[in-house]
Design an enzyme around this catalytic site. Structure first.
Site, PDB file in Angstrom:
ATOM      1  N   GLU A 127       0.804  -1.243   0.000  1.00 24.55           N
ATOM      2  CA  GLU A 127       0.000   0.000   0.000  1.00 24.55           C
ATOM      3  C   GLU A 127       0.826   1.276   0.000  1.00 24.55           C
ATOM      4  O   GLU A 127       0.557   2.189   0.788  1.00 24.55           O
ATOM      5  CB  GLU A 127      -0.948  -0.011   1.207  1.00 24.55           C
ATOM      6  CG  GLU A 127      -1.888  -1.193   1.197  1.00 24.55           C
ATOM      7  CD  GLU A 127      -2.901  -1.178   2.338  1.00 24.55           C
ATOM      8  OE1 GLU A 127      -2.778  -0.354   3.252  1.00 24.55           O
ATOM      9  OE2 GLU A 127      -3.838  -2.000   2.298  1.00 24.55           O
ATOM     10  N   ASN A 169       2.254  -5.187  -3.183  1.00 28.07           N
ATOM     11  CA  ASN A 169       0.837  -5.475  -2.939  1.00 28.07           C
ATOM     12  C   ASN A 169       0.063  -4.174  -2.677  1.00 28.07           C
ATOM     13  O   ASN A 169       0.536  -3.314  -1.929  1.00 28.07           O
ATOM     14  CB  ASN A 169       0.756  -6.382  -1.691  1.00 28.07           C
ATOM     15  CG  ASN A 169      -0.599  -7.028  -1.489  1.00 28.07           C
ATOM     16  OD1 ASN A 169      -1.140  -7.645  -2.401  1.00 28.07           O
ATOM     17  ND2 ASN A 169      -1.159  -6.898  -0.289  1.00 28.07           N
ATOM     18  N   HIS A 206     -10.285  -5.982  -2.718  1.00 26.67           N
ATOM     19  CA  HIS A 206     -11.412  -5.871  -1.780  1.00 26.67           C
ATOM     20  C   HIS A 206     -12.549  -5.187  -2.545  1.00 26.67           C
ATOM     21  O   HIS A 206     -12.656  -3.963  -2.548  1.00 26.67           O
ATOM     22  CB  HIS A 206     -11.012  -5.041  -0.553  1.00 26.67           C
ATOM     23  CG  HIS A 206      -9.957  -5.685   0.286  1.00 26.67           C
ATOM     24  ND1 HIS A 206     -10.198  -6.841   1.012  1.00 26.67           N
ATOM     25  CD2 HIS A 206      -8.673  -5.359   0.521  1.00 26.67           C
ATOM     26  CE1 HIS A 206      -9.095  -7.178   1.661  1.00 26.67           C
ATOM     27  NE2 HIS A 206      -8.157  -6.298   1.373  1.00 26.67           N
ATOM     28  N   GLU A 235      -6.193 -10.613  -1.516  1.00 26.21           N
ATOM     29  CA  GLU A 235      -7.071 -10.383  -0.349  1.00 26.21           C
ATOM     30  C   GLU A 235      -8.530 -10.299  -0.780  1.00 26.21           C
ATOM     31  O   GLU A 235      -9.297  -9.464  -0.277  1.00 26.21           O
ATOM     32  CB  GLU A 235      -6.662  -9.088   0.386  1.00 26.21           C
ATOM     33  CG  GLU A 235      -5.203  -9.092   0.833  1.00 26.21           C
ATOM     34  CD  GLU A 235      -4.794  -7.857   1.623  1.00 26.21           C
ATOM     35  OE1 GLU A 235      -5.671  -7.114   2.082  1.00 26.21           O
ATOM     36  OE2 GLU A 235      -3.580  -7.647   1.773  1.00 26.21           O
ATOM     37  N   ASP A 237     -12.276 -10.224  -1.295  1.00 24.93           N
ATOM     38  CA  ASP A 237     -13.581 -10.336  -0.641  1.00 24.93           C
ATOM     39  C   ASP A 237     -14.521  -9.389  -1.374  1.00 24.93           C
ATOM     40  O   ASP A 237     -14.080  -8.397  -1.957  1.00 24.93           O
ATOM     41  CB  ASP A 237     -13.542 -10.093   0.876  1.00 24.93           C
ATOM     42  CG  ASP A 237     -12.837  -8.829   1.314  1.00 24.93           C
ATOM     43  OD1 ASP A 237     -12.616  -7.927   0.485  1.00 24.93           O
ATOM     44  OD2 ASP A 237     -12.516  -8.719   2.519  1.00 24.93           O
TER      45      ASP A 237
HETATM   46  C1  XIL Z   1      -6.666  -6.166   8.038  1.00 29.94           C
HETATM   47  C2  XIL Z   1      -7.048  -7.331   8.935  1.00 29.94           C
HETATM   48  O1  XIL Z   1      -7.946  -8.154   8.230  1.00 29.94           O
HETATM   49  C3  XIL Z   1      -7.685  -6.806  10.200  1.00 29.94           C
HETATM   50  O2  XIL Z   1      -7.867  -7.876  11.131  1.00 29.94           O
HETATM   51  C4  XIL Z   1      -6.807  -5.729  10.849  1.00 29.94           C
HETATM   52  O3  XIL Z   1      -7.489  -5.178  11.951  1.00 29.94           O
HETATM   53  C5  XIL Z   1      -6.470  -4.653   9.853  1.00 29.94           C
HETATM   54  O4  XIL Z   1      -5.853  -5.245   8.716  1.00 29.94           O
HETATM   55  N1  XIL Z   1      -5.043  -4.521   3.490  1.00 29.94           N
HETATM   56  C6  XIL Z   1      -4.101  -5.398   3.980  1.00 29.94           C
HETATM   57  C7  XIL Z   1      -4.433  -6.277   5.131  1.00 29.94           C
HETATM   58  O5  XIL Z   1      -3.026  -5.521   3.387  1.00 29.94           O
HETATM   59  O6  XIL Z   1      -3.334  -6.533   5.941  1.00 29.94           O
HETATM   60  C8  XIL Z   1      -5.565  -5.698   5.950  1.00 29.94           C
HETATM   61  O7  XIL Z   1      -5.919  -6.667   6.938  1.00 29.94           O
HETATM   62  C9  XIL Z   1      -6.729  -5.348   5.072  1.00 29.94           C
HETATM   63  C10 XIL Z   1      -6.343  -4.305   4.057  1.00 29.94           C
END
Ligand code: XIL
Length: 299
Positions: A127, A169, A206, A235, A237
Site C-alpha cells: 500500500e 501489494n 477488496h 485479499e 472479498d
Molecule cells: C486487516 C485485517 O484483516 C484486520 O484484522 C486488521 O485489523 C487490519 O488489517 N489490506 C491489507 C491487510 O493488506 O493486511 C488488511 O488486513 C486489510 C487491508
C-alpha cells in the site's frame, strides 16, 4: 476436484485464505481452512507490530503458529507484510529519517531471514501509493525517508531470502484506467528495467459489490504480467459475496497465464474484517455459500 485448493492445483495455481492465529483452536475454522485451501496468509501475525513489538526484539510465536499450521499440512505460505505504513509498532511510528530507514531495512532482513525457505511469496511492500487521481506515492513516514525506500526494501528481502517470490501489494489497483493502477504499473516497469528484484504484483481486490467489478480487470492482470512478473489476487472479498463477481474474478485470473493464485481474506463471514458485509465463501456456521459453488465451478 472437490475443493478450491485441489481445483486450482489442477490448473497449476493455488487458492488460499487468510488465517488468524487466535481462531485456529476453533475446529470448524481450522478444518475448513486445511480442507479447502492450499495457500495461507497470516491476517495480522507477520506484520511489523506483531513481529518486532520493541525495536530489535523479534516475536515470531504467533506467525509461527500459522506457518506451522500450514507447512505441517502441506499448505504453502504467503508472507504478509514486511514494510507498510500501517500496523507499525509505536516505536517505528515515531521514527523518521535515516534511523527509520535503517530500522525498516533491519526489519525486512530479520523477518525474511527468520522465515527463509518457508515462504512462497512475500508482500515486501504494501500500500505505498495514494488513492485518487494523483498517481503519487502515499505520504507516510517510510515515504519521507526517500523515494527509493521501496526498492531498498526489495533488495534487502532478496538478499535475506533469495528463493521467495517478492511482491508489491496494493488495493484500488484493479481498474486499469485508475491513476493508482497506472502509477504502480510504471513503478514495476521501472524496477524491471533497472534490475530491482521484483517477481510479482499482488492485487488485494477488496471489491465493494458486483456493480463495481472492473470490466477491465483482465486487462490490468495481463498488463502487469506482460512486464514479466507474476500476478496474484491476494485479499479477495466481495460485498455480499456476489457470486457473479467471484466467478468473474476467477475467470479473469485464469485468462492470464501468469495470474498464478487467488487468496480470499478469511474463511467464514464471521471471521472477516468486513463481517457486516458477508463477503466470503462460507457463512458464519461454516456452510458453503452460493459464491463458493460459483468459484469452484469456475476454477
Ligand atoms: C486487516 C485485517 O484483516 C484486520 O484484522 C486488521 O485489523 C487490519 O488489517 N489490506 C491489507 C491487510 O493488506 O493486511 C488488511 O488486513 C486489510 C487491508
Amino acid at each position: 476436484a472437490s475443493t478450491l485448493g485441489a481445483s486450482a492445483a489442477e490448473r497449476g495455481r493455488y487458492f488460499g485464505t487468510a488465517i488468524a492465529a487466535g481462531r485456529l483452536s476453533n475446529s470448524q475454522y481450522s478444518t475448513i481452512a486445511a480442507r479447502e485451501f492450499n495457500m495461507i496468509t497470516a491476517e495480522n501475525e507477520m506484520k511489523w507490530d506483531a513481529t518486532e513489538p520493541q525495536q530489535g526484539r523479534f516475536s515470531y510465536s504467533q506467525g509461527d503458529q500459522i506457518v506451522n499450521f500450514a507447512l505441517s499440512r502441506g499448505l504453502k505460505v504467503r508472507g504478509h507484510a514486511l514494510a507498510w505504513h500501517a500496523q507499525q509498532p509505536d516505536w517505528a511510528r515515531n521514527m523518521s529519517g535515516q534511523a527509520l530507514r535503517n530500522a525498516m531495512l533491519n526489519h525486512v532482513t530479520q523477518v525474511a531471514t527468520y522465515y527463509r525457505g518457508k515462504i512462497h511469496s512475500w508482500d515486501v511492500v504494501n500500500e505505498a501509493f495514494a488513492d485518487g487521481g494523483s498517481g503519487a506515492r502515499r505520504d507516510s513516514n517510510l515515504q519521507r525517508t526517500g523515494n527509493d525506500w521501496i526498492e531498498a526494501a526489495f533488495r534487502a528481502a532478496r538478499a535475506a531470502d533469495p528463493n521467495a517470490k517478492l511482491c508489491y501489494n496494493d488495493y484500488n489497483t484493479d481498474n486499469w484506467n485508475d491513476a493508482k493502477t497506472q502509477a504502480v504499473y510504471r513503478m514495476v516497469q521501472d524496477f524491471k528495467s533497472r534490475g530491482v528484484p521484483i517477481d510479482c504484483v499482488g492485487l488485494q481486490s477488496h471489491f465493494t459489490g458486483g456493480s463495481n467489478y472492473p470490466s477491465n480487470y483482465r486487462t490490468t492482470l495481463s498488463s502487469f504480467a506482460a512486464l514479466g512478473v507474476d500476478v496474484q489476487i491476494t485479499e479477495l472479498d466481495i460485498t455480499n459475496a456476489n457470486a457473479t463477481a467471484y466467478a468473474n474474478t476467477v475467470r479473469d485470473c485464469y485468462a492470464v497465464p501468469r495470474c498464478n493464485g487467488i487468496t480470499v481474506w478469511g474463511v467464514r463471514d464471521s471471521d472477516s474484517w468486513r463481517s457486516n458485509e458477508s463477503p466470503l465463501l462460507f457463512d458464519g456456521s461454516g456452510n458453503k455459500k452460493a459464491a463458493y459453488n460459483s468459484v469452484l465451478s469456475a476454477l
